[in-house]
Design an enzyme around this catalytic site. Structure first.
Site, PDB file in Angstrom:
ATOM      1  N   ASP A  42       0.822  -1.211   0.000  1.00  0.00           N
ATOM      2  CA  ASP A  42       0.000   0.000   0.000  1.00  0.00           C
ATOM      3  C   ASP A  42       0.863   1.270   0.000  1.00  0.00           C
ATOM      4  O   ASP A  42       1.974   1.265   0.531  1.00  0.00           O
ATOM      5  CB  ASP A  42      -0.899  -0.047   1.250  1.00  0.00           C
ATOM      6  CG  ASP A  42      -2.109   0.845   1.121  1.00  0.00           C
ATOM      7  OD1 ASP A  42      -2.309   1.458   0.048  1.00  0.00           O
ATOM      8  OD2 ASP A  42      -2.858   0.949   2.105  1.00  0.00           O
ATOM      9  N   GLY A  43       0.300   2.321  -0.565  1.00  0.00           N
ATOM     10  CA  GLY A  43       0.945   3.635  -0.499  1.00  0.00           C
ATOM     11  C   GLY A  43       1.604   4.094  -1.786  1.00  0.00           C
ATOM     12  O   GLY A  43       2.274   5.129  -1.800  1.00  0.00           O
ATOM     13  N   ASN A  44       1.371   3.379  -2.867  1.00  0.00           N
ATOM     14  CA  ASN A  44       1.976   3.791  -4.148  1.00  0.00           C
ATOM     15  C   ASN A  44       1.483   5.173  -4.575  1.00  0.00           C
ATOM     16  O   ASN A  44       2.258   6.000  -5.067  1.00  0.00           O
ATOM     17  CB  ASN A  44       1.613   2.800  -5.260  1.00  0.00           C
ATOM     18  CG  ASN A  44       2.190   1.427  -5.032  1.00  0.00           C
ATOM     19  OD1 ASN A  44       3.072   1.262  -4.218  1.00  0.00           O
ATOM     20  ND2 ASN A  44       1.680   0.444  -5.756  1.00  0.00           N
ATOM     21  N   TRP A  50       2.925   7.927  -2.390  1.00  0.00           N
ATOM     22  CA  TRP A  50       4.356   8.054  -2.713  1.00  0.00           C
ATOM     23  C   TRP A  50       4.519   8.931  -3.963  1.00  0.00           C
ATOM     24  O   TRP A  50       5.364   9.830  -4.003  1.00  0.00           O
ATOM     25  CB  TRP A  50       4.942   6.665  -2.966  1.00  0.00           C
ATOM     26  CG  TRP A  50       6.393   6.622  -3.317  1.00  0.00           C
ATOM     27  CD1 TRP A  50       7.435   6.494  -2.445  1.00  0.00           C
ATOM     28  CD2 TRP A  50       6.974   6.690  -4.633  1.00  0.00           C
ATOM     29  NE1 TRP A  50       8.627   6.483  -3.132  1.00  0.00           N
ATOM     30  CE2 TRP A  50       8.377   6.605  -4.476  1.00  0.00           C
ATOM     31  CE3 TRP A  50       6.450   6.830  -5.918  1.00  0.00           C
ATOM     32  CZ2 TRP A  50       9.264   6.649  -5.562  1.00  0.00           C
ATOM     33  CZ3 TRP A  50       7.320   6.876  -6.999  1.00  0.00           C
ATOM     34  CH2 TRP A  50       8.711   6.779  -6.808  1.00  0.00           C
ATOM     35  N   ASN A  95     -10.849  -2.459  -6.242  1.00  0.00           N
ATOM     36  CA  ASN A  95     -10.020  -1.552  -7.059  1.00  0.00           C
ATOM     37  C   ASN A  95     -10.627  -1.267  -8.438  1.00  0.00           C
ATOM     38  O   ASN A  95     -10.236  -0.308  -9.097  1.00  0.00           O
ATOM     39  CB  ASN A  95      -8.597  -2.093  -7.237  1.00  0.00           C
ATOM     40  CG  ASN A  95      -7.738  -1.949  -5.989  1.00  0.00           C
ATOM     41  OD1 ASN A  95      -6.773  -2.684  -5.783  1.00  0.00           O
ATOM     42  ND2 ASN A  95      -8.067  -0.986  -5.134  1.00  0.00           N
ATOM     43  N   TRP A  96     -11.623  -2.063  -8.873  1.00  0.00           N
ATOM     44  CA  TRP A  96     -12.284  -1.766 -10.157  1.00  0.00           C
ATOM     45  C   TRP A  96     -12.981  -0.414 -10.123  1.00  0.00           C
ATOM     46  O   TRP A  96     -13.273   0.163 -11.165  1.00  0.00           O
ATOM     47  CB  TRP A  96     -13.318  -2.862 -10.497  1.00  0.00           C
ATOM     48  CG  TRP A  96     -12.709  -4.190 -10.816  1.00  0.00           C
ATOM     49  CD1 TRP A  96     -12.771  -5.324 -10.061  1.00  0.00           C
ATOM     50  CD2 TRP A  96     -11.942  -4.539 -11.983  1.00  0.00           C
ATOM     51  NE1 TRP A  96     -12.089  -6.349 -10.676  1.00  0.00           N
ATOM     52  CE2 TRP A  96     -11.580  -5.897 -11.859  1.00  0.00           C
ATOM     53  CE3 TRP A  96     -11.522  -3.837 -13.128  1.00  0.00           C
ATOM     54  CZ2 TRP A  96     -10.816  -6.569 -12.820  1.00  0.00           C
ATOM     55  CZ3 TRP A  96     -10.772  -4.505 -14.074  1.00  0.00           C
ATOM     56  CH2 TRP A  96     -10.428  -5.848 -13.921  1.00  0.00           C
TER      57      TRP A  96
HETATM   58  C1  FPP Z   1      -1.991   0.192  -3.312  1.00  0.00           C
HETATM   59  O1  FPP Z   1      -1.515   1.524  -3.304  1.00  0.00           O
HETATM   60  C2  FPP Z   1      -1.449  -0.503  -4.459  1.00  0.00           C
HETATM   61  C3  FPP Z   1      -2.174  -1.016  -5.483  1.00  0.00           C
HETATM   62  C4  FPP Z   1      -3.642  -0.941  -5.559  1.00  0.00           C
HETATM   63  C5  FPP Z   1      -1.503  -1.648  -6.605  1.00  0.00           C
HETATM   64  C6  FPP Z   1      -0.321  -2.479  -6.302  1.00  0.00           C
HETATM   65  C7  FPP Z   1       0.337  -2.796  -7.540  1.00  0.00           C
HETATM   66  C8  FPP Z   1       1.654  -2.862  -7.749  1.00  0.00           C
HETATM   67  C9  FPP Z   1       2.707  -2.701  -6.739  1.00  0.00           C
HETATM   68  C10 FPP Z   1       2.026  -3.047  -9.143  1.00  0.00           C
HETATM   69  C11 FPP Z   1       2.701  -4.137  -9.602  1.00  0.00           C
HETATM   70  C12 FPP Z   1       2.386  -5.508  -9.280  1.00  0.00           C
HETATM   71  C13 FPP Z   1       2.896  -6.492 -10.001  1.00  0.00           C
HETATM   72  C14 FPP Z   1       2.586  -7.905  -9.697  1.00  0.00           C
HETATM   73  C15 FPP Z   1       3.790  -6.241 -11.140  1.00  0.00           C
HETATM   74  P1  FPP Z   1      -2.554   2.695  -3.476  1.00  0.00           P
HETATM   75  O2  FPP Z   1      -2.680   2.981  -4.916  1.00  0.00           O
HETATM   76  O3  FPP Z   1      -3.818   2.340  -2.786  1.00  0.00           O
HETATM   77  O4  FPP Z   1      -1.829   3.863  -2.765  1.00  0.00           O
HETATM   78  P2  FPP Z   1      -2.495   5.020  -1.896  1.00  0.00           P
HETATM   79  O5  FPP Z   1      -3.230   4.364  -0.764  1.00  0.00           O
HETATM   80  O6  FPP Z   1      -1.327   5.816  -1.450  1.00  0.00           O
HETATM   81  O7  FPP Z   1      -3.402   5.800  -2.818  1.00  0.00           O
END
Ligand code: FPP
Length: 232
Positions: free
Chosen positions: A9-11, A14, A57-58
């Site tokens: 989590d946290g992409n 970030w 997530n959809w």
């Molecule tokens: C949650 O962060 C992350 C996701 C919903 C996607 C995770 C996917 C990857 C790391 C991509 C690659 C995976 C593979 C198998 C190649 P968020 O988007 O909810 O972050 P936020 O809470 O900060 O908005």
């Protein structure tokens, strides 16, 4: 430890903190996953399961959903050879039939190609813990059951019954919830939460999580050495 599971989590946060688009956060997250696989192998862990896309997530904006699907496709295409060479078995859990047809084909092909690997990377895609339990119940019903089920028999209808339950689950980015991840399988797992965003999750954090796990006494609902009863 045999099986580590991670809620990556946290992409998004970030990326935002760097003035970049969310998808760049997911790309950085994919790089982190590759590094973490290496740490797992060094630590002797045999199974890694990651939450990459939930049934919820959809509901994200179309551009982010299609960007994530493209990222998964490109991960599969660009890493296939390396995964085979490194003995990494690629698997998926979730409602794979909901993914774009092309991606489904790429997944099936990679699963076949890597079937001989001795380290298993399981990617949860269009995955929900409740959906998995409902799907298992429906599969059981479709098998024309003659007798009621016990827990072990019910487990055999889950998405990956041959994979042992996770010993430890890590969730990054400071959120302290399970968010519908492996509801059945984590009944006795240890959990580790860190504030670090997934793209920043490095060696030091990994070692800290493992050190915390190794200090815990796992009782699985039994009795500890001093004879006190425990709940779990
Ligand atoms: C949650 O962060 C992350 C996701 C919903 C996607 C995770 C996917 C990857 C790391 C991509 C690659 C995976 C593979 C198998 C190649 P968020 O988007 O909810 O972050 P936020 O809470 O900060 O908005």
């Amino acid at each position: 430890m045999r099986h580590l599971a991670i809620i990556m989590d946290g992409n998004g946060r970030w990326a935002k903190a760097r003035g970049r688009i969310r998808l760049q956060g997911h790309r950085a997250g994919a790089d982190t996953l590759e590094r973490v696989m290496g740490y797992c192998r060094e630590a002797g862990i045999r199974y890694l399961t990651v939450y990459a896309f939930s049934t919820e997530n959809w509901k994200r904006p179309k551009a982010e959903v299609s960007g994530l699907m493209r990222l998964l496709s490109s991960f599969i295409r660009s890493k296939a050879r390396k995964l085979v060479k490194d003995g990494i078995r690629f698997r998926t859990i979730g409602r794979i039939g909901d993914l774009p047809g092309k991606l489904q084909g790429e997944i099936a092909q990679l699963e076949r190609k890597t079937a001989g690997g001795d380290f298993t990377l399981t990617v949860a895609l269009s995955y929900g813990g409740r959906a998995e339990i409902v799907d298992a119940a429906n599969r059981w019903l479709a098998s024309n059951p003659a007798a009621p089920l016990d827990e072990a028999a019910f487990s055999s209808f889950m998405y990956a019954p041959d994979i042992p339950d996770p010993d430890l689950v890590i969730r990054t980015s400071g959120e302290i919830r399970t968010s519908n991840f492996l509801l059945w399988e984590t009944a006795y797992s240890e959990w580790y939460f860190t504030d670090v965003f997934w793209p920043d999750f490095g060696r030091e954090e990994f070692d800290k999580a493992l050190a915390s796990y190794s200090k815990r006494e796992r009782r699985m609902g039994g009795v500890n050495e001093s004879g006190c009863e425990k709940n779990g």
